[in-house]
Design an enzyme around this catalytic site. Structure first.
Site, PDB file in Angstrom:
ATOM      1  N   ASN A   1       3.391   3.410  12.737  1.00 44.77           N
ATOM      2  CA  ASN A   1       3.689   2.090  13.319  1.00 44.77           C
ATOM      3  C   ASN A   1       4.891   2.269  14.238  1.00 44.77           C
ATOM      4  O   ASN A   1       6.033   2.168  13.796  1.00 44.77           O
ATOM      5  CB  ASN A   1       4.125   1.094  12.231  1.00 44.77           C
TER       6      ASN A   1
ATOM      7  N   HIS B   1      -5.234   6.258  11.193  1.00 40.65           N
ATOM      8  CA  HIS B   1      -4.067   6.376  10.308  1.00 40.65           C
ATOM      9  C   HIS B   1      -4.406   6.225   8.839  1.00 40.65           C
ATOM     10  O   HIS B   1      -3.569   6.479   7.986  1.00 40.65           O
ATOM     11  CB  HIS B   1      -2.984   5.391  10.712  1.00 40.65           C
TER      12      HIS B   1
ATOM     13  N   PHE C   1       2.999   4.422  -1.484  1.00 36.62           N
ATOM     14  CA  PHE C   1       2.799   5.226  -2.690  1.00 36.62           C
ATOM     15  C   PHE C   1       3.394   6.616  -2.559  1.00 36.62           C
ATOM     16  O   PHE C   1       3.707   7.068  -1.461  1.00 36.62           O
ATOM     17  CB  PHE C   1       1.305   5.352  -3.011  1.00 36.62           C
TER      18      PHE C   1
ATOM     19  N   PRO D   1      -4.005   9.208   4.780  1.00 34.49           N
ATOM     20  CA  PRO D   1      -4.191   8.879   3.373  1.00 34.49           C
ATOM     21  C   PRO D   1      -5.397   7.962   3.180  1.00 34.49           C
ATOM     22  O   PRO D   1      -5.661   7.099   4.010  1.00 34.49           O
ATOM     23  CB  PRO D   1      -2.894   8.157   3.007  1.00 34.49           C
TER      24      PRO D   1
ATOM     25  N   SER E   1      -7.672  12.061   0.560  1.00 33.88           N
ATOM     26  CA  SER E   1      -6.925  11.953   1.808  1.00 33.88           C
ATOM     27  C   SER E   1      -7.282  13.155   2.668  1.00 33.88           C
ATOM     28  O   SER E   1      -7.854  14.124   2.159  1.00 33.88           O
ATOM     29  CB  SER E   1      -5.420  11.960   1.519  1.00 33.88           C
TER      30      SER E   1
ATOM     31  N   ASN F   1       0.816  -1.215   0.000  1.00 31.34           N
ATOM     32  CA  ASN F   1       0.000   0.000   0.000  1.00 31.34           C
ATOM     33  C   ASN F   1       0.858   1.277   0.000  1.00 31.34           C
ATOM     34  O   ASN F   1       0.353   2.355   0.234  1.00 31.34           O
ATOM     35  CB  ASN F   1      -0.954  -0.011   1.197  1.00 31.34           C
TER      36      ASN F   1
END
Lengths: 482, 148
Positions: free
Chosen positions: A331, A405, A206, A379, A386, A204
């Site tokens: 994270n 998040h 980008f 996002p 977003s 995921n």
């Protein structure tokens, strides 16, 4: 597999899992009625309850509105542990240590960039290695250099010509988590990291060029340097193979440590060690090193984003105005001071798929945002939008200064591939005015917008519950996917 | 169960199972050795089209872990390590020695080439979440959740 966990609705945005059995505290989930129905379809609520059984947990075992089934901890989980009996768990951080998001603003208007978006996406795609096992052929780090990266984080990148020193003022923890010790990172992890600095990776992750579609709070937006139709860039990536290896290495350490310290685990992936133990301290040192690698990674990608814009638009850095709004980790485990029952206490706050959301006036909120609160970057999927929010006092008191998040997956990757089958997702998105380039077709198909919850609904809960405040909504124009 | 269905199932080496954010693997083998060999193949199949890989390079692998389940996770994560560091992807796997704490194996495959090979799903790691190895109906069966 439906969830069997007991649940009590507190108000429109809050659900409680009452303390029961081996739980040491209650679970508290921020969501809406509609999203709760979906959450109950898998085992994420059981995971919230499992986290509540860990020693030294302070406050509730928390879940943000984008909660979904992870491994061990739920994704969207927040848990704080005290230093006396509390624990640190690599599974509470995740494999992609310091996966995070940064937002850049520009001096450009949507209409200036729209006609050149295809060129711009192609330039980004060729300047930033992405995709399965992406590596840099031009930049292979020696071990001493890699150690510097892990110690200094984004500061290393700036020192070596990737970006400006002002960038550091706009990064969580100034792009450097203290206490990083590269000696605690295995050679395996270093081998994985040495040619992956400055790469996007896959899944995921980008880089997205977009524009401000809507402003919710003009004053806050202006303070963040954002206005309607302004072009923006989002970078989403983490610590690559180096971080994955650190997590895997320390899960092995923690499996032994859990037995050694007599910590009962409802799931092996929750393995942990007391914060005060040598195992716990070693993990924190290695995790900080991996987190700093991730900060440096996003900083270097930012440099190539700036170069790509200069190349394509033939404009200088001053005219482009590609400045960092903020960079957040989603994270991570952080040592922070929080008020617990009216007393200041040092805690280790795990945020796994959750973003810090500190209020105005907090000492850890950067100087530029002392009046507004710390920017929060959420996002969404590549077809929708977003969000930019700011942290609040409510978050500090209720969620140890944390919020959501991202959108959170709603569909498994398999289901997504099934839905995407026979369709040309790249062409569909192009028809909506969004240019997408991905290293692999599978990644693009797995990441179809329908596979995600509507990030608007997630953000509405965070805003409604008061754990962050909406500032602006961004819409994608062009995306490179790993 | 109908005989036809059970015959089909007997031959099955692995299957991908859906998990909201990640991906699960269910792996079968007539022996524990075959279970580990099939697990290697199952992982490669997540990353790329295995049939397009040539048997050009060989990797010798030796691993230790506290138990058989942890050994399976270590095996899959080591294969991911080889992929990250050398871009090596195994097409065929041979277990040379297997005890609950020790694995010696050989992988044959080649260096990933984005021009010739299909890029499927990137895997961050094999996890211990819901990890299980058990004997069912005379065959070994393992479940592993991958973090994507």
């Amino acid at each position: 597999m439906a969830s069997q966990v007991k649940l009590r609705q507190v108000d429109d945005y809050r659900w409680e899992i009452p303390r029961e059995g081996k739980m040491r505290t209650r679970g508290l989930i921020f969501t809406s009625q509609k999203m709760m129905a979906k959450i109950q379809e898998d085992q994420s609520l059981q995971q919230v309850a499992n986290v509540a059984t860990l020693p030294g947990i302070e406050g509730a075992s928390l879940a943000m509105p984008d909660i979904h089934w992870g491994y061990g901890f739920p994704i969207g989980g927040v848990a704080a542990f005290n230093l006396d009996e509390g624990v640190v768990s690599p599974g509470g951080v995740g494999y992609d240590i310091n996966c995070g998001v940064r937002l850049l603003r520009t001096n450009l208007q949507r209409l200036e960039v729209e006609p050149r978006i295809e060129e711009l996406v192609n330039a980004l795609f060729s300047n930033i290695p992405s995709g399965l096992g992406s590596r840099r052929k031009d930049l292979k780090l020696t071990v001493p250099t890699l150690h510097q990266v892990m110690r200094l984080g984004a500061g290393w990148a700036v020192k070596n010509g990737y970006g400006h020193s002002q960038d550091l003022e706009h990064i969580e923890a100034r792009g450097q988590i203290p206490g990083a010790d590269p000696e605690l990172v295995s050679d395996f992890a270093k081998n994985r990291g040495k040619d992956q600095l400055g790469t996007l990776g896959s899944g995921n992750h980008f880089v997205e060029v977009g524009y401000v579609l809507e402003v919710y709070d003009a004053k806050l937006a202006a303070a963040l340097g954002l206005h309607k139709d302004q072009v923006t860039v989002i970078v989403h990536t983490g610590s690559r193979g180096l971080g994955h290896q650190v997590c895997d290495d320390y899960i092995k350490v923690m499996l032994k440590a859990s037995a050694k310290y007599g910590i009962e685990l409802p799931d092996r992936q929750l393995c942990c060690a007391p914060l005060s133990s040598p195992e716990g301290q070693r993990y924190l040192g290695a995790m900080a090193a991996a987190a700093n690698f991730a900060f440096a990674n996003r900083q270097m990608i930012t440099h190539w984003v700036r170069e790509s814009f200069e190349q394509v638009l033939q404009m200088g850095p001053k005219d482009l105005g590609l400045e960092l709004v903020y960079d957040v980790a989603h994270n991570i485990a952080k040592m922070e001071e929080h008020l617990v029952n009216g007393k200041k206490k040092k805690l280790c706050v795990h945020r796994k798929g959750a973003t810090r959301a500190f209020p105005p006036g907090h000492p850890e909120t950067p100087a530029a945002y002392q009046q507004t609160g710390q920017p929060v970057l959420i996002p969404g999927d590549m077809g929708r939008y977003s969000f930019v929010l700011v942290g609040t006092e409510q978050a500090l008191t209720e969620t140890f200064g944390s919020t959501c998040h991202g959108a959170g997956r709603e569909m498994s990757r398999h289901a997504a591939l099934k839905v995407a089958k026979g369709r040309n997702i790249v062409r569909e998105l192009a028809a909506q005015g969004i240019v997408v380039r991905g290293a692999g077709r599978a990644t693009v198909d797995e990441e179809i917008p329908e596979a995600y919850k509507d990030v608007e609904a997630v953000v509405a809960v965070a805003h409604g519950a008061g754990i962050s405040k909406k500032v602006a909504k961004l819409k994608p124009l062009g995306v490179i996917k790993g | 169960m109908k005989p036809a269905a059970s015959r089909r199932k007997r031959k099955e080496k692995y299957r991908q199972i859906a998990h909201t954010a990640d991906l699960g693997l269910r792996i079968w083998g007539d022996s524990r050795e075959e279970l580990f060999e099939n697990a290697g193949a199952a992982l490669t199949a997540v990353l790329t089209d295995r049939r397009r890989l040539r048997r050009q390079k060989t990797a010798e692998i030796l691993l230790v872990a506290p138990d058989l389940e942890a050994l399976l996770v270590a095996w899959l994560n080591y294969l991911l390590y080889l992929y990250d560091v050398d871009a090596f992807l195994g097409r065929e796997f041979k277990v040379l020695e297997l005890t609950p704490q020790r694995l010696a194996a050989r992988a044959r495959g080649e260096t990933y080439d984005p021009d010739r090979h299909v890029s499927r799903t990137a895997v961050k790691a094999a996890t211990y979440h819901h990890l299980e190895i058990a004997k069912r109906n005379g065959r070994w069966q393992a479940t592993v959740i991958l973090d994507l």
